[in-house]
Design a protein around this motif. Structure first.
Motif, mmCIF file in Angstrom:
data_model
loop_
_atom_site.group_PDB
_atom_site.id
_atom_site.type_symbol
_atom_site.label_atom_id
_atom_site.label_comp_id
_atom_site.label_asym_id
_atom_site.label_seq_id
_atom_site.Cartn_x
_atom_site.Cartn_y
_atom_site.Cartn_z
ATOM 1 N N LEU A 229 0.828 -1.206 0.000
ATOM 2 C CA LEU A 229 0.000 0.000 0.000
ATOM 3 C C LEU A 229 0.862 1.255 0.000
ATOM 4 O O LEU A 229 0.580 2.218 -0.726
ATOM 5 C CB LEU A 229 -0.918 -0.011 1.219
ATOM 6 C CG LEU A 229 -1.856 1.194 1.364
ATOM 7 C CD1 LEU A 229 -2.842 1.251 0.200
ATOM 8 C CD2 LEU A 229 -2.610 1.138 2.695
ATOM 9 N N SER A 230 1.920 1.254 0.788
ATOM 10 C CA SER A 230 2.796 2.427 0.891
ATOM 11 C C SER A 230 3.497 2.711 -0.438
ATOM 12 O O SER A 230 3.549 3.855 -0.895
ATOM 13 C CB SER A 230 3.833 2.218 1.989
ATOM 14 O OG SER A 230 3.213 2.075 3.245
ATOM 15 N N GLY B 171 3.989 5.556 -5.571
ATOM 16 C CA GLY B 171 4.058 5.542 -7.030
ATOM 17 C C GLY B 171 3.078 6.509 -7.665
ATOM 18 O O GLY B 171 3.412 7.219 -8.620
ATOM 19 N N VAL B 172 1.862 6.551 -7.145
ATOM 20 C CA VAL B 172 0.854 7.487 -7.675
ATOM 21 C C VAL B 172 1.314 8.928 -7.470
ATOM 22 O O VAL B 172 1.232 9.766 -8.378
ATOM 23 C CB VAL B 172 -0.505 7.252 -6.987
ATOM 24 C CG1 VAL B 172 -1.500 8.343 -7.379
ATOM 25 C CG2 VAL B 172 -1.061 5.883 -7.356
ATOM 26 N N ALA C 123 -7.676 4.077 0.631
ATOM 27 C CA ALA C 123 -6.444 4.063 1.423
ATOM 28 C C ALA C 123 -5.247 4.467 0.575
ATOM 29 O O ALA C 123 -4.345 5.178 1.031
ATOM 30 C CB ALA C 123 -6.230 2.669 2.019
ATOM 31 N N LEU C 124 -5.245 4.027 -0.685
ATOM 32 C CA LEU C 124 -4.148 4.361 -1.590
ATOM 33 C C LEU C 124 -4.084 5.864 -1.826
ATOM 34 O O LEU C 124 -3.005 6.467 -1.832
ATOM 35 C CB LEU C 124 -4.331 3.629 -2.923
ATOM 36 C CG LEU C 124 -3.142 3.670 -3.888
ATOM 37 C CD1 LEU C 124 -1.989 2.845 -3.338
ATOM 38 C CD2 LEU C 124 -3.557 3.145 -5.260
ATOM 39 N N SER C 125 -5.246 6.479 -2.014
ATOM 40 C CA SER C 125 -5.303 7.920 -2.240
ATOM 41 C C SER C 125 -4.810 8.688 -1.021
ATOM 42 O O SER C 125 -4.121 9.704 -1.144
ATOM 43 C CB SER C 125 -6.730 8.346 -2.583
ATOM 44 O OG SER C 125 -6.809 9.745 -2.762
ATOM 45 N N GLY C 126 -5.126 8.180 0.183
ATOM 46 C CA GLY C 126 -4.678 8.846 1.401
ATOM 47 C C GLY C 126 -3.166 8.852 1.527
ATOM 48 O O GLY C 126 -2.559 9.869 1.883
ATOM 49 N N VAL C 127 -2.548 7.705 1.219
ATOM 50 C CA VAL C 127 -1.085 7.618 1.273
ATOM 51 C C VAL C 127 -0.454 8.542 0.231
ATOM 52 O O VAL C 127 0.512 9.266 0.515
ATOM 53 C CB VAL C 127 -0.629 6.162 1.039
ATOM 54 C CG1 VAL C 127 0.893 6.096 0.906
ATOM 55 C CG2 VAL C 127 -1.098 5.269 2.169
ATOM 56 N N ALA C 128 -1.013 8.523 -0.990
ATOM 57 C CA ALA C 128 -0.463 9.337 -2.071
ATOM 58 C C ALA C 128 -0.577 10.827 -1.773
ATOM 59 O O ALA C 128 0.361 11.602 -2.021
ATOM 60 C CB ALA C 128 -1.185 9.005 -3.377
ATOM 61 N N GLY D 101 -5.364 -3.464 -3.661
ATOM 62 C CA GLY D 101 -4.477 -3.481 -2.502
ATOM 63 C C GLY D 101 -3.168 -2.768 -2.715
ATOM 64 O O GLY D 101 -2.393 -2.570 -1.772
ATOM 65 N N GLY D 102 -2.872 -2.381 -3.944
ATOM 66 C CA GLY D 102 -1.668 -1.607 -4.225
ATOM 67 C C GLY D 102 -0.455 -2.421 -4.622
ATOM 68 O O GLY D 102 0.613 -1.849 -4.872
#
Length: 352
Positions: A80-81, A86-87, A167-172, A314-315
């Motif tokens: 996920l991180s 990457g995004v 969750a992916l958007s939050g990390v990015a 899941g990334g």
């Protein structure tokens, strides 16, 4: 042209700390053999002298992303991180490459001004003022872009495949917002590197970039995982972005100090940065096709990231894409080192 090339075919030690100096004029009757020698072994040595240090300087931004990728990949939620990283980096790279013209244009402007000033040409532009104006332009563009990103980051990340609220958007978003703070300093560094290239000095940027990379790696180790003894909490992906941002500002301070100490920048000219747009107009027009090519490539890479994100919620796919694309970027920009030598070597002889 042979005489002009001789003046500029000097090693960094011959130029000295304060920039290039003229070599002795060729002896009478030396013109034919001398030019043949210059266009052969001497020119090859000069190209290597400029290209080898430039190779690492060109890889500055990709190298920082590789360092971040290496540390983030060791977090517990690595997939996920790395996917979020990457995004975010795909968007940051697109934005950063939009301003590639700053370095491309400042090299010949400074090189031509140095030649004209040493000849004592009336009305010759001051290379230090050119550098100051373009640095002012870079800082202004960086601040404006940073402020813009504060409002459009969610939309930009959605274009790269990160669904709002995921969750992916939050990390990015966490990474991109912290990394965007470095945009003013990143663009100023780009201009500083170009100014040194215009002086046929690629060794100084090399030293600064190496220091920046070491600082980034040390800060990543502290901020990503935390250090209890120092009271520094583990910040994860945000810590990686913060480490990169701090290292970029440290290198920016180093560049500014070196330029000032060597008299290669006139800071009072920075407030007249709109004049730089006029100075660079013809060069920007001439390099428009290159800019279009670069932006087209970046748009394709953003689409690749979007596709990778869509393969796995899941990334994991995005994480694998991030590792691969960072390695590819590093190799890609390394190939431009010979072009850097050409940017610095061609303008002075053409001025004859």
């Amino acid at each position: 042209r042979g005489a002009a090339a001789r003046r500029w075919a000097l090693t960094p030690s011959e130029r000295g700390a304060d920039g290039p100096v003229e070599a002795a004029a060729p002896a009478d009757g030396e013109h034919a053999d001398g030019e043949a020698h210059l266009s052969g072994e001497a020119l090859d040595r000069k190209v290597l002298d400029l290209a080898l240090p430039a190779l690492i300087a060109l890889c500055a931004e990709p190298l920082l992303s590789i360092i971040d990728t290496g540390f983030v990949g060791r977090l517990p939620d690595a997939a996920l991180s790395l996917g979020g990283l990457g995004v975010a980096t795909s968007i940051f790279d697109f934005i950063f490459r939009c301003y590639n013209f700053l370095c491309v244009c400042v090299v010949p402007l400074v090189a031509q001004a140095v030649v004209a000033k040493r000849r004592g040409e009336p009305g010759a532009a001051d290379p230090a003022e050119i550098t100051g104006r373009v640095i002012g332009l870079a800082a202004s563009l960086g601040i404006l872009t940073w402020i813009t990103l504060l409002f459009v980051t969610p939309t930009a990340l959605q274009l790269a495949g990160a669904e709002p609220g995921s969750a992916l958007s939050g990390v990015a978003e966490e990474y991109l917002m912290a990394r965007a703070m470095a945009l003013p300093a990143s663009l100023m560094n780009t201009v500083a590197i170009g100014a040194f290239r215009g002086q046929l000095d690629t060794a100084t940027p090399l030293r600064v970039i190496l220091g920046q990379s070491v600082a980034d790696a040390l800060l990543d180790g502290v901020l990503v995982f935390g250090v209890d003894a120092l009271g520094v909490p583990a910040m994860g992906v945000y810590g990686a972005a913060l480490a990169t941002t701090l290292s970029i500002y440290l290198s920016c301070a180093a560049f500014c100090w070196i330029l000032t100490r060597r008299g290669l920048v006139a800071w009072k000219a920075a407030v007249t940065w709109p004049l730089a747009l006029g100075e660079m107009q013809s060069l920007i027009a001439g390099s428009f096709s290159q800019l279009l090519r670069t932006l087209s490539l970046q748009a394709v890479l953003v689409q690749f990231t979007r596709t990778a994100v869509g393969l796995d919620a899941g990334g994991l796919a995005a994480a694998a894409h991030q590792v691969a694309i960072r390695t590819w970027f590093f190799a890609l920009f390394a190939l431009d080192s010979v072009a850097v030598a050409a940017q610095g070597l061609v303008p002075p002889p053409l001025a004859d």
